[in-house]
Design a protein around this motif. Structure first.
Motif, mmCIF file in Angstrom:
data_model
loop_
_atom_site.group_PDB
_atom_site.id
_atom_site.type_symbol
_atom_site.label_atom_id
_atom_site.label_comp_id
_atom_site.label_asym_id
_atom_site.label_seq_id
_atom_site.Cartn_x
_atom_site.Cartn_y
_atom_site.Cartn_z
ATOM 1 N N GLY A 57 0.796 -1.216 0.000
ATOM 2 C CA GLY A 57 0.000 0.000 0.000
ATOM 3 C C GLY A 57 0.829 1.268 0.000
ATOM 4 N N ARG A 58 2.128 1.131 -0.222
ATOM 5 C CA ARG A 58 3.001 2.304 -0.232
ATOM 6 C C ARG A 58 3.097 2.934 -1.617
ATOM 7 N NH1 ARG A 58 8.262 0.232 2.619
ATOM 8 N NH2 ARG A 58 8.824 2.433 2.475
ATOM 9 N N MET A 59 2.485 2.290 -2.587
ATOM 10 C CA MET A 59 2.442 2.795 -3.957
ATOM 11 C C MET A 59 1.041 2.479 -4.480
ATOM 12 S SD MET A 59 4.832 1.665 -7.203
ATOM 13 C CE MET A 59 6.308 1.724 -6.240
ATOM 14 N N HIS A 92 9.584 0.609 -18.317
ATOM 15 C CA HIS A 92 10.615 1.287 -17.541
ATOM 16 C C HIS A 92 11.977 0.612 -17.683
ATOM 17 C CE1 HIS A 92 7.541 -0.803 -15.187
ATOM 18 N NE2 HIS A 92 8.518 -1.368 -14.537
ATOM 19 N N GLY A 93 12.031 -0.655 -18.111
ATOM 20 C CA GLY A 93 13.316 -1.299 -18.395
ATOM 21 C C GLY A 93 13.994 -0.641 -19.583
ATOM 22 N N LEU A 107 9.373 7.506 -8.341
ATOM 23 C CA LEU A 107 8.630 8.717 -7.989
ATOM 24 C C LEU A 107 7.363 8.836 -8.844
ATOM 25 C CD1 LEU A 107 11.501 11.338 -7.587
ATOM 26 C CD2 LEU A 107 10.046 10.397 -5.774
ATOM 27 N N TYR A 108 7.474 8.522 -10.125
ATOM 28 C CA TYR A 108 6.323 8.612 -11.011
ATOM 29 C C TYR A 108 5.194 7.693 -10.546
ATOM 30 C CZ TYR A 108 3.368 8.228 -15.086
ATOM 31 O OH TYR A 108 2.277 8.219 -15.928
ATOM 32 N N TRP A 109 5.518 6.418 -10.307
ATOM 33 C CA TRP A 109 4.474 5.456 -9.942
ATOM 34 C C TRP A 109 3.968 5.643 -8.520
ATOM 35 C CZ3 TRP A 109 1.662 3.616 -13.451
ATOM 36 C CH2 TRP A 109 2.188 3.375 -14.710
ATOM 37 N N MET A 110 4.730 6.379 -7.700
ATOM 38 C CA MET A 110 4.249 6.671 -6.347
ATOM 39 C C MET A 110 3.429 7.958 -6.327
ATOM 40 S SD MET A 110 7.417 5.491 -3.949
ATOM 41 C CE MET A 110 6.465 5.154 -2.471
ATOM 42 N N GLY A 111 3.258 8.579 -7.497
ATOM 43 C CA GLY A 111 2.428 9.770 -7.585
ATOM 44 C C GLY A 111 3.098 11.037 -7.110
#
Length: 119
Positions: A57-59, A92-93, A107-111
């Protein structure tokens, strides 16, 4: 002829039923192969960690790339320096190969707002 006019028997193959290479083997030196392998391992390791963060739940969301590393890394290595690559949902690879830091992807995927500021 466009792609929709191709017959199904025009399939392009790189391996036969026994896993042997069909056609010519790409002329890649050992250093290039090791570099590609390192990128694939790093992409998979990052992927595992990111999936873990998402499940904790951190992302909010994360599109795993597991199983697609070879296609992403190999195709990214085939591009010339002046070729464009526009990363998409699970790429992303490939973006990593072309210099996008994994921190930026995270950072992008964590908003996070800074995740949109690609170098």
């Amino acid at each position: 002829m466009n792609v929709f006019d191709r017959a199904y028997d025009d399939t392009i193959r790189v391996l036969d039923e026994d896993g042997e290479v069909v056609g010519d083997v790409p002329d890649l030196d050992d250093e290039s192969l090791v570099d590609m392998y390192r990128h694939m391992r790093l992409a998979r390791h990052f992927d595992g960690r990111a999936v873990s963060l998402q499940r904790q739940g951190r992302m909010g969301t994360y599109p795993p790339l597991s199983g697609q590393e070879g296609a992403q890394i190999g195709s990214a290595f085939a591009l010339d320096d002046d070729d464009w690559m526009v990363p998409s949902y699970r790429e992303h690879g490939a973006a990593l190969v072309h210099g996008l830091p994994l921190k930026q992807t995270l950072l992008y995927w964590m908003g996070h707002e800074d995740g949109n500021n690609a170098p």
